[in-house]
Scaffold this active site. Structure first.
Site, short mmCIF file in Angstrom:
data_model
loop_
_atom_site.label_atom_id
_atom_site.label_comp_id
_atom_site.label_asym_id
_atom_site.label_seq_id
_atom_site.Cartn_x
_atom_site.Cartn_y
_atom_site.Cartn_z
CG ASP A 282 -9.29 2.53 -0.18
OD1 ASP A 282 -8.87 1.40 -0.46
OD2 ASP A 282 -8.63 3.36 0.47
CG ASP B 183 -2.16 0.79 1.12
OD1 ASP B 183 -2.28 1.56 0.16
OD2 ASP B 183 -3.02 0.66 2.01
#
Ligand code: DGJ
Length: 708
Positions: free
Chosen positions: A526, A457
């Site tokens: 997301d 990430d």
């Protein structure tokens, strides 16, 4: 005819792919010039191509801004330069002098052309590279710069390539824009008579734009028409400038870095730009997407033939509240659904109980994992799943042992604020010591724990991007950061050949061909709301294949949007990519768990069609619906149609979908109903999938070719 041929009499090079041609030559001034890019030609026919004459001829016109392979800042050129250099004495104008050319076959089925130039006076070599492969119409291009002198020079712009389109009226530009949790919004608009800059200044690929373009002459549809497109393989800042010149030509140039960034090139140093690949297709936007998908599978992904497993990710289920006990319980439920890879997300390490602390301290949190990660990983493996872990190696919270020990490791300027975003700062991966530190803990973590999968990430954009202590650091870091990032991932993969990696940057902030060439899948957003996801996936799929597109089914109401969408619809949307589960399974009812298990098992029967097949967008999102996609195996034996109808207006007739590219003489059996259909009917007249009445209707139709 071989893939790269040369006509010495006319000085024309011709690159040939299965269906397309690309022709160029060096003009009388020594500059590499474009001749044509489009349908396939013979070398003799390519000899007829001429660079179109410029419209205006006056002392103000200069060289046409479109039509060169790499327009430089130099001479009477006034368009967007692909190459701008400042030599040691301050001189900027570059002057082409051809040195030679080379063609070779680096591997069977691959041919390369290198056109070698130098500046007429200053010590800079510039080589233009072209590579073609059998089986794809994609042409890869990049540029290599070499300082052959004794003094440093500064590269103010080093695009990988400029692409010129044939003269046509009314070009349109397709591209995506977006933001966090709303990536991939597709735009299709006329190319203005101006320069249009698509860019990321964030140090990452970004959620806000993605480094690809498609251009058509205003007449392409999903199924018909010529499309020219290009995509950049780079995971840092980038810039693509599309220009329509006053005399009506259209071209674009693209490469790494944004306005104001520069690259120092010391004596003897060489810089290789990332590839900026391009493809011409004649079959509408759908064919362009399929050409990219096939290319990514054949030439970009490290493990294209594998099927991606169904994974469970803990993020939306637990947030930062990760503990061994909680994860064990989730893992037990996940395996019952058919999950094959269990991924523990953020919250497992250091003092990380929320986003204010712990990033940088990559040891398991003692309270949550008193005996380290091994007991949980053993349990996951015992259950028959692979184990994955979330990491964010490029980041540090100021509240961390790492930052207390190395406050100088972050991007910063001496007298400037260190702006925090999500309470974190960016580690300067351009520094070799920082990159080596990251590689050391990552490789240890993977080896010590038998980790099968990392979710890598990166949760903030750059700011105060400085590298104090190194004279040219502030300029160098934009390039070196990404190169070192790639180096760390490449080393890690070499250390652990079985390791698989998911590219993530707060969702889709790092989706590009560079990232995909060293990872196995990407997290597009997301936003896991199935309704929003349909258009996010539509944008993603313009270039990137479904087999790289991770898609979770999460809880309702959705954490981000508050929307409640039925489980089946959520599954059917996620089945259009790499299906995964991201909900709190402890809260799912027995009926939901049973339905989910059935849908996972259904997905496993068709995932080879989705992940390795060809995508046909039967009906795009954007109106009352339905939206429908079809996947087809390479041998046309199996097709899967997914249909999503969000809120039909009363009175709207049931949708009829005409399928694409089936074997025309064949018949196909619907595996659910058992009905057999002629391909000629499916394609020529269409089917009307049974959709339940009401909102959020969805269907998955699996068709298998009937023999005989
Ligand atoms: C952003 C990612 O996109 C999410 O899936 C999750 O991993 C969070 N970061 C964790 O901080």
């Amino acid at each position: 005819m071989s893939a790269i041929s040369f006509d010495p009499a006319r000085g024309v090079w011709l690159l040939s792919t299965a269906r397309t041609s690309y022709a160029l030559r060096v003009d009388e001034t020594g500059a590499p010039c474009h001749l044509g890019w489009g349908p396939r030609l013979t070398l003799a026919a390519a000899g007829e191509l001429r660079t179109p004459p410029a419209g205006e001829s006056s002392s103000f016109a200069g060289r046409p801004a479109a039509g060169e392979e790499l327009p430089v800042d130099g001479g009477a050129r006034y368009g967007a330069p692909s190459l701008r250099v400042r030599f040691a004495d301050g001189t900027r104008a570059f002057e082409w002098q051809q040195v030679g050319h080379r063609t070779w076959e680096p591997a069977p089925g691959t041919a390369e052309l290198a056109l070698e130039f130098r500046d007429r006076h200053y010590p800079l070599d510039v080589t233009l590279h072209y590579r073609v492969h059998t089986g794809t119409d994609v042409i890869e291009r990049w540029t290599v710069l070499r300082n052959t002198g004794r003094e440093p020079l500064t590269v103010l712009r080093a695009d990988s390539a400029a692409w010129t389109l044939p003269p046509r009226d009314g070009y349109r530009l397709s591209h995506v824009t977006g933001q966090w949790s709303a990536e991939g919004l597709l735009h299709r608009e006329p190319v203005p008579g101006a320069e249009t800059v698509l860019t990321s200044r964030r140090g990452i690929t970004s959620h806000h734009a993605n480094p690809w373009v498609m251009l058509d002459a205003g007449d392409a549809t999903e199924d018909r028409g010529e499309v020219w497109s290009a995509a950049l393989a780079w995971s840092g800042s980038w810039q693509i400038t599309v220009q329509r010149t006053p005399d009506g030509r259209t071209a674009f140039t693209g490469g790494a870095g944004h306005d104001g960034t520069a690259l120092p090139l010391g004596p003897g140093e060489e810089h290789t730009t990332p590839p900026f690949a391009g493809v011409f297709t004649d079959g509408g936007f759908g064919a362009a997407s399929r050409a990219w998908h096939a290319y990514v599978r054949a030439h970009v992904l490290p493990h294209p033939d594998e099927l991606r497993p169904v994974l469970f990710n803990s993020w939306e289920a637990t947030g930062f509240g990760v503990s061994e006990q909680g994860q064990r319980e989730l893992a037990r439920r996940a395996v019952e659904l058919g999950v094959e890879l269990y991924v523990v997300d953020d919250g497992w390490f250091g003092g990380r109980r929320d986003d204010t602390a712990g990033l940088g301290d990559w040891t398991p949190a003692e309270k949550s994992f008193p005996n380290g990660l091994t007991p949980l990983i053993d349990e996951v493996h015992r259950l028959g799943m692979r184990f994955g872990l979330w990491v964010e190696p490029e980041m540090v919270n100021p509240d961390s042992d790492l930052y207390r020990a190395h406050p100088d490791w972050v991007l910063h300027f001496p007298h400037r604020t260190r702006t925090e975003l999500r309470n974190q700062l960016v580690l300067n991966f351009a520094r070799d010591d920082v990159a080596d530190w990251a590689h050391a803990w990552l490789t240890r973590l993977v080896a010590d724990n038998g980790i099968d999968f990392l979710k890598w990430d990166m949760n903030r954009a750059f700011s105060e991007a400085g590298w104090p202590g190194r004279e040219d650091g502030h300029d160098l870091l934009w390039t070196r950061y990404v190169q070192n990032l790639y180096r760390v991932i490449d080393r890690l993969r070499a250390d652990h050949p079985g390791l698989r990696i998911e590219a993530c940057s707060g969702g889709g902030g790092r989706v590009d061909l560079g990232a995909l060439s060293r990872t196995d899948q990407a997290w597009p957003s997301d936003n896991t709301d199935a309704a929003d996801r349909v258009s996010i996936q539509h944008g993603y799929g313009q270039i990137y294949p479904a087999g790289t597109m991770a898609a979770w089914v999460t809880d309702v109401p959705n954490q981000l949007t508050g929307r409640t969408v039925p489980l089946r619809y959520r599954f059917h949307v996620a089945m259009a990519g790499v299906l995964a589960i991201g909900g709190d399974l402890a809260r799912w009812t027995p009926e939901e768990l049973a339905e989910a298990a059935e849908l996972v098992s259904e997905y496993k029967k068709v995932r080879h069609i989705v992940q390795h097949g060809a995508l046909h967008r039967l009906r795009g999102p954007g109106d009352d619906g339905p939206t429908a996609v079809q996947y087809l195996t390479g041998d046309s034996q199996e097709a899967l149609v997914l249909v999503w109808q969000r809120a039909p207006r009363h009175g709207t007739p049931r949708p009829v979908l005409r399928l694409a590219a089936l074997a025309p003489e064949a018949r196909y059996r619907d595996t659910r109903t058992g009905e057999v259909h002629h391909a000629s009917v499916l394609m020529g007249y269409g089917i009307s999938p049974e959709l339940p009445i009401g909102d959020w209707a969805s269907a998955a139709v699996h068709l298998v070719r009937v023999e005989g």
